[in-house]
Write an enzyme that holds these catalytic residues in place. Structure first.
Site, mmCIF file in Angstrom:
data_model
loop_
_atom_site.group_PDB
_atom_site.id
_atom_site.type_symbol
_atom_site.label_atom_id
_atom_site.label_comp_id
_atom_site.label_asym_id
_atom_site.label_seq_id
_atom_site.Cartn_x
_atom_site.Cartn_y
_atom_site.Cartn_z
ATOM 1 N N ARG A 161 -18.645 47.474 -31.926
ATOM 2 C CA ARG A 161 -17.308 46.886 -31.933
ATOM 3 C C ARG A 161 -17.455 45.448 -32.446
ATOM 4 O O ARG A 161 -18.532 44.859 -32.380
ATOM 5 C CB ARG A 161 -16.708 46.850 -30.535
ATOM 6 C CG ARG A 161 -16.578 48.223 -29.853
ATOM 7 C CD ARG A 161 -16.036 48.058 -28.443
ATOM 8 N NE ARG A 161 -15.835 49.339 -27.763
ATOM 9 C CZ ARG A 161 -16.715 49.891 -26.937
ATOM 10 N NH1 ARG A 161 -17.872 49.279 -26.681
ATOM 11 N NH2 ARG A 161 -16.453 51.047 -26.352
ATOM 12 N N LYS A 185 -17.856 47.015 -23.421
ATOM 13 C CA LYS A 185 -16.691 46.895 -22.541
ATOM 14 C C LYS A 185 -17.117 46.962 -21.077
ATOM 15 O O LYS A 185 -18.041 47.698 -20.726
ATOM 16 C CB LYS A 185 -15.687 48.013 -22.840
ATOM 17 C CG LYS A 185 -14.908 47.808 -24.132
ATOM 18 C CD LYS A 185 -13.835 48.863 -24.279
ATOM 19 C CE LYS A 185 -12.975 48.601 -25.516
ATOM 20 N NZ LYS A 185 -11.917 49.625 -25.662
ATOM 21 N N HIS A 254 -13.487 48.173 -37.869
ATOM 22 C CA HIS A 254 -13.690 49.261 -36.909
ATOM 23 C C HIS A 254 -13.946 50.596 -37.617
ATOM 24 O O HIS A 254 -14.494 51.520 -37.020
ATOM 25 C CB HIS A 254 -12.479 49.380 -35.986
ATOM 26 C CG HIS A 254 -12.809 49.880 -34.614
ATOM 27 N ND1 HIS A 254 -13.584 49.160 -33.724
ATOM 28 C CD2 HIS A 254 -12.494 51.031 -33.978
ATOM 29 C CE1 HIS A 254 -13.718 49.845 -32.605
ATOM 30 N NE2 HIS A 254 -13.075 50.995 -32.736
ATOM 31 N N ARG A 257 -17.484 51.616 -37.509
ATOM 32 C CA ARG A 257 -17.865 52.254 -36.240
ATOM 33 C C ARG A 257 -17.459 53.734 -36.247
ATOM 34 O O ARG A 257 -18.241 54.603 -35.838
ATOM 35 C CB ARG A 257 -17.201 51.512 -35.076
ATOM 36 C CG ARG A 257 -17.433 52.122 -33.690
ATOM 37 C CD ARG A 257 -16.869 51.161 -32.637
ATOM 38 N NE ARG A 257 -16.612 51.798 -31.359
ATOM 39 C CZ ARG A 257 -17.495 51.896 -30.369
ATOM 40 N NH1 ARG A 257 -18.730 51.434 -30.535
ATOM 41 N NH2 ARG A 257 -17.159 52.453 -29.218
ATOM 42 N N HIS A 280 -19.037 54.812 -24.905
ATOM 43 C CA HIS A 280 -17.803 55.388 -24.345
ATOM 44 C C HIS A 280 -18.047 55.826 -22.903
ATOM 45 O O HIS A 280 -19.019 56.523 -22.623
ATOM 46 C CB HIS A 280 -17.351 56.615 -25.153
ATOM 47 C CG HIS A 280 -16.768 56.272 -26.486
ATOM 48 N ND1 HIS A 280 -16.663 57.191 -27.514
ATOM 49 C CD2 HIS A 280 -16.259 55.111 -26.967
ATOM 50 C CE1 HIS A 280 -16.105 56.600 -28.563
ATOM 51 N NE2 HIS A 280 -15.848 55.353 -28.256
ATOM 52 N N TYR A 289 -13.874 62.490 -32.708
ATOM 53 C CA TYR A 289 -14.609 62.507 -33.973
ATOM 54 C C TYR A 289 -14.949 63.933 -34.414
ATOM 55 O O TYR A 289 -15.266 64.162 -35.574
ATOM 56 C CB TYR A 289 -15.896 61.685 -33.858
ATOM 57 C CG TYR A 289 -15.624 60.220 -33.626
ATOM 58 C CD1 TYR A 289 -15.072 59.434 -34.632
ATOM 59 C CD2 TYR A 289 -15.890 59.626 -32.399
ATOM 60 C CE1 TYR A 289 -14.795 58.094 -34.423
ATOM 61 C CE2 TYR A 289 -15.627 58.283 -32.179
ATOM 62 C CZ TYR A 289 -15.071 57.520 -33.195
ATOM 63 O OH TYR A 289 -14.799 56.197 -32.984
#
Length: 312
Positions: A161, A185, A254, A257, A280, A289
């Site tokens: 990210r 995150k 992004h 990514r 994630h 994806y």
């Protein structure tokens, strides 16, 4: 130490409510332990809510579910997307919990709001040739060019990210093992390997170009701007726009990514591994994806994430 909160001076919010928003922000950071980006996002949503409440002359201590619903209706009338409204509801729930603890609300009315069901759009993905074109558009004759080549090679090679790339520390780059330690995150760390092309440009950046910008200063972050200061997320985004215009490839940072994840899966990587590499927390986020057209994936490459070009 408390985080400094910035409430826009032209937002026409009363002094009392500005102070309340400041306390809410600090509560999210210091008590609820939200990530800074989450706290900033929630703060912006709650600023809009407070502005609307003051315009309607609705005191905060006289709110109920109906008034909250009216606010969300006004957001949709102002062309806000379902995703934005869903984000607003999350922010209001956090704000409602805060107001409940402050005894401004008798209960957290925002918990009764239902988030709109949003259809997730498929991510935009580049082919290996398009990634090549983007990266080849960078002029590496100057130190900042070497930086950009190393930066975007790493973002693509590791699926980073923007915030993860801008905050990457020199101490967390391990050339011998071919890995970086990423802080993602929720302040969670993960280990991600990088490819040969990323290694080549990262070595040039750290040992040749970067010292020309940093000088004798001690800067912990890997990527710095032309003044030797840590490169911001905005700087990364702005530099990428120049690459996009020069290369003729339409994309966002992004997108690199997204391309990383899609190329891995197309090459045969299992979903759990890709989930770990992307950081994630929910496998369902990674599964999007797998919905990209199979034929399109086959056209991208035949091998197991070859990256771009051939490794020597």
């Amino acid at each position: 130490m408390e985080e400094k909160v910035s409430v826009s001076p032209d937002s026409a919010i009363s002094k009392e409510n500005k102070a309340l928003l400041g306390e809410f922000y600090n509560d999210m950071i210091l008590v609820e332990r939200h990530a800074k980006l989450t706290a900033e996002t929630y703060l912006l949503s709650c600023q809009e809510f407070i502005k609307w409440a003051e315009e309607k002359n609705y005191p905060l201590n006289e709110f109920d579910v109906k008034k909250l619903f009216f606010f969300l209706v006004s957001r949709r009338e102002n062309s806000c997307s379902e995703l934005t409204v869903a984000k607003d509801i999350s922010a209001l729930r956090a704000f409602g919990a805060f107001l409940r603890r402050r005894m401004i609300w008798s209960e957290n009315f925002a918990l009764e709001l239902d988030k709109p069901k949003t259809a997730r759009a498929l991510p935009s993905v580049l082919s290996v040739e398009q990634v090549d074109a983007l990266l080849a558009s960078i002029d590496t004759k100057k130190p900042v060019g070497v930086r950009d080549r190393a930066l975007y090679e790493l973002i693509y090679s590791c699926g980073l990210r923007i915030s993860e790339a801008s905050s990457l520390l020199v101490a967390n780059v391990h050339f011998e093992e071919g890995i970086i330690i990423v802080r993602g995150k929720g302040d969670k760390e993960r280990i991600v390997p990088f490819g040969a092309a990323a290694k080549e440009w990262l070595l040039k950046w750290l040992y040749e170009a970067r010292p020309q910008l940093v000088g004798n200063a001690q800067v912990a972050e890997v990527f710095v701007n032309s003044r030797g200061k840590p490169l911001s997320r905005k700087g990364i985004w702005k530099n990428f726009q120049a690459m996009e215009a020069k290369s003729g490839v339409t994309a966002k940072v992004h997108t690199l990514r997204h391309s990383f994840a899609t190329h891995l899966l197309a090459g045969g990587a299992d979903l759990r591994s890709v989930q770990e590499l992307l950081g994630h927390s929910d496998l369902a986020t990674t599964q999007i994806y797998t919905h990209v057209d199979d034929g399109q994936l086959r056209d991208y490459h035949a091998g197991y994430f070859p990256g771009h070009g051939k490794e020597k």
